[in-house]
Design a protein around this motif. Sequence first.
Motif, short mmCIF file in Angstrom:
data_model
loop_
_atom_site.label_atom_id
_atom_site.label_comp_id
_atom_site.label_asym_id
_atom_site.label_seq_id
_atom_site.Cartn_x
_atom_site.Cartn_y
_atom_site.Cartn_z
N ILE A 187 71.59 21.50 0.11
CA ILE A 187 70.28 21.70 0.73
C ILE A 187 69.18 21.75 -0.33
O ILE A 187 68.08 21.24 -0.13
CB ILE A 187 70.30 23.00 1.58
N GLY A 188 69.50 22.33 -1.47
CA GLY A 188 68.51 22.39 -2.54
C GLY A 188 68.38 21.07 -3.30
O GLY A 188 67.32 20.78 -3.86
N VAL A 189 69.46 20.30 -3.32
CA VAL A 189 69.47 19.07 -4.11
C VAL A 189 68.75 17.92 -3.41
O VAL A 189 68.10 17.11 -4.05
CB VAL A 189 70.94 18.69 -4.44
N ALA A 190 68.84 17.88 -2.09
CA ALA A 190 68.28 16.74 -1.35
C ALA A 190 66.78 16.52 -1.61
O ALA A 190 66.37 15.39 -1.93
CB ALA A 190 68.57 16.89 0.14
N PRO A 191 65.94 17.57 -1.54
CA PRO A 191 64.51 17.33 -1.82
C PRO A 191 64.28 16.88 -3.26
O PRO A 191 63.39 16.05 -3.54
CB PRO A 191 63.85 18.69 -1.61
N PHE A 192 65.08 17.40 -4.17
CA PHE A 192 65.01 17.05 -5.58
C PHE A 192 65.26 15.54 -5.76
O PHE A 192 64.53 14.84 -6.47
CB PHE A 192 66.08 17.88 -6.28
N GLY A 193 66.27 15.02 -5.05
CA GLY A 193 66.58 13.59 -5.11
C GLY A 193 65.45 12.75 -4.55
O GLY A 193 65.11 11.69 -5.08
N MET A 194 64.85 13.24 -3.47
CA MET A 194 63.73 12.51 -2.87
C MET A 194 62.54 12.47 -3.82
O MET A 194 61.90 11.43 -3.99
CB MET A 194 63.31 13.16 -1.56
N ILE A 195 62.24 13.61 -4.44
CA ILE A 195 61.12 13.66 -5.38
C ILE A 195 61.37 12.70 -6.53
O ILE A 195 60.48 11.97 -6.96
CB ILE A 195 60.92 15.10 -5.90
N LEU B 62 86.69 12.95 -12.79
CA LEU B 62 86.04 14.25 -12.62
C LEU B 62 84.92 14.44 -13.63
O LEU B 62 83.91 15.09 -13.32
CB LEU B 62 87.08 15.38 -12.71
N ALA B 63 85.06 13.85 -14.82
CA ALA B 63 83.99 13.96 -15.82
C ALA B 63 82.71 13.31 -15.28
O ALA B 63 81.61 13.80 -15.49
CB ALA B 63 84.40 13.30 -17.12
N TYR B 64 82.88 12.19 -14.56
CA TYR B 64 81.72 11.51 -13.98
C TYR B 64 81.03 12.41 -12.96
O TYR B 64 79.81 12.38 -12.81
CB TYR B 64 82.18 10.20 -13.33
N LEU B 65 81.77 13.25 -12.29
CA LEU B 65 81.22 14.10 -11.23
C LEU B 65 80.77 15.47 -11.74
O LEU B 65 80.39 16.33 -10.95
CB LEU B 65 82.25 14.29 -10.12
N LEU B 66 80.80 15.66 -13.07
CA LEU B 66 80.50 16.98 -13.64
C LEU B 66 79.00 17.22 -13.77
O LEU B 66 78.40 17.01 -14.81
CB LEU B 66 81.19 17.13 -15.00
N THR B 67 78.39 17.65 -12.68
CA THR B 67 76.96 17.99 -12.69
C THR B 67 76.81 19.52 -12.71
O THR B 67 77.79 20.24 -12.54
CB THR B 67 76.30 17.46 -11.41
N ASP B 68 75.57 19.99 -12.87
CA ASP B 68 75.32 21.44 -12.84
C ASP B 68 75.86 22.04 -11.54
O ASP B 68 76.52 23.08 -11.54
CB ASP B 68 73.81 21.74 -12.86
N GLU B 69 75.53 21.37 -10.43
CA GLU B 69 75.84 21.93 -9.12
C GLU B 69 77.34 21.92 -8.84
O GLU B 69 77.85 22.85 -8.21
CB GLU B 69 75.11 21.14 -8.04
N ALA C 12 83.86 18.82 -4.11
CA ALA C 12 82.55 19.36 -4.47
C ALA C 12 81.71 18.28 -5.15
O ALA C 12 80.53 18.08 -4.83
CB ALA C 12 82.71 20.58 -5.38
N GLY C 13 82.33 17.56 -6.09
CA GLY C 13 81.61 16.54 -6.85
C GLY C 13 81.14 15.38 -5.98
O GLY C 13 80.00 14.93 -6.09
N LEU C 14 82.01 14.91 -5.10
CA LEU C 14 81.64 13.77 -4.25
C LEU C 14 80.60 14.16 -3.20
O LEU C 14 79.74 13.35 -2.85
CB LEU C 14 82.88 13.19 -3.55
N ALA C 15 80.67 15.40 -2.71
CA ALA C 15 79.65 15.85 -1.75
C ALA C 15 78.28 15.80 -2.40
O ALA C 15 77.30 15.33 -1.82
CB ALA C 15 79.97 17.28 -1.27
N LEU C 16 78.22 16.27 -3.64
CA LEU C 16 76.95 16.23 -4.36
C LEU C 16 76.53 14.80 -4.66
O LEU C 16 75.37 14.43 -4.52
CB LEU C 16 77.05 17.03 -5.67
N TRP C 17 77.50 13.99 -5.06
CA TRP C 17 77.22 12.59 -5.39
C TRP C 17 76.60 11.86 -4.19
O TRP C 17 75.57 11.20 -4.32
CB TRP C 17 78.51 11.89 -5.83
N ALA C 18 77.23 12.00 -3.04
CA ALA C 18 76.74 11.31 -1.84
C ALA C 18 75.34 11.79 -1.48
O ALA C 18 74.46 10.98 -1.14
CB ALA C 18 77.70 11.55 -0.67
N THR C 19 75.11 13.09 -1.59
CA THR C 19 73.78 13.63 -1.28
C THR C 19 72.74 13.10 -2.24
O THR C 19 71.62 12.77 -1.85
CB THR C 19 73.82 15.18 -1.35
#
Lengths: 233, 70
Positions: free
Chosen positions: A26-34, A110-117, A143-150
Amino acid sequence: MAEPTAPPSLRAEFWRGVRAEFPLLIGVAPFGMIYGVLALAAGIPASAAQAMSAVVFAGSAQLITTQLYTATPLLLTVLTIFVVNLRHLLYSASLAPYLQKLRPGWKFLLAYLLTDEAYAVVIADYQRNEHPQAASPGFFLGAGLALWATWQASTAVGVFLGANLPQNWSLDFTLALTFIAIIVPTLKDRGLLAAAVVASLVAILSAGLPYKLGLLLAALLGILSGTWLGEEK
Amino acid sequence: MKIWLILLLGGLATYLTRLSMILLFTHWQIPPWLGRALRLVPAAVFPPSSPKRFSSKMAGSTFLSITNAS
């Protein structure tokens, strides 16, 4: 309790990871749009803006790229991306013991999906588990793919919006708010606070330097003073 | 063209950073002093970089930016 039970299936762990990641999305989506809007505003083509979300996949570095893009030499921009993402070295080190026994394919993915979130959710889960070797790659993948898709989807929305926004809309304020929203909650001790304050002051004072060198100088001095002031207890 | 190079090199640098310790980790731990410094990176990078640059592309939108001097 001590009885060895069958480990949960990869699929079950995957969906558990997706669910654990959900509040952060929920916090990441607006960030991606911006990011998408700002990329277009900076003159980055829509295709490259979207590709950057897939290839670099690091929100903060991508936002900074939109600001450096027009005026900064290529290598300095890449160096800034590298410096901004250096914290992943820490994430990588702290997750390494849990991933040690996995096949190389898992490590590369998994290294590719290693973001802060993803890191925040995954390390919290892995640390609850008493046995590092039993940590599930499925949870990390979910967790990583959910963030990636978002991130990909919200970038696409931002790119679409960016192409349709009136050119005289100011987004300065939105971006400033986003950075403040991301950073302020993390300034939990004197070292972090000092790093933020000193870096901001140096950035203002060194604004006349060419190639955005002021930004790197500000970051270095901020880190130095934060390290120094953080030592004293 | 420039943006694609930034994207590829920046992506490579980011991926290798993320992969590095996962791959290399054997007995070695990040020394505490380096850990403390790395922890400060976001705090030292984001606040100063906030509103900037792109405002010049949008006429009349320079208000609210403390870094307009650049």
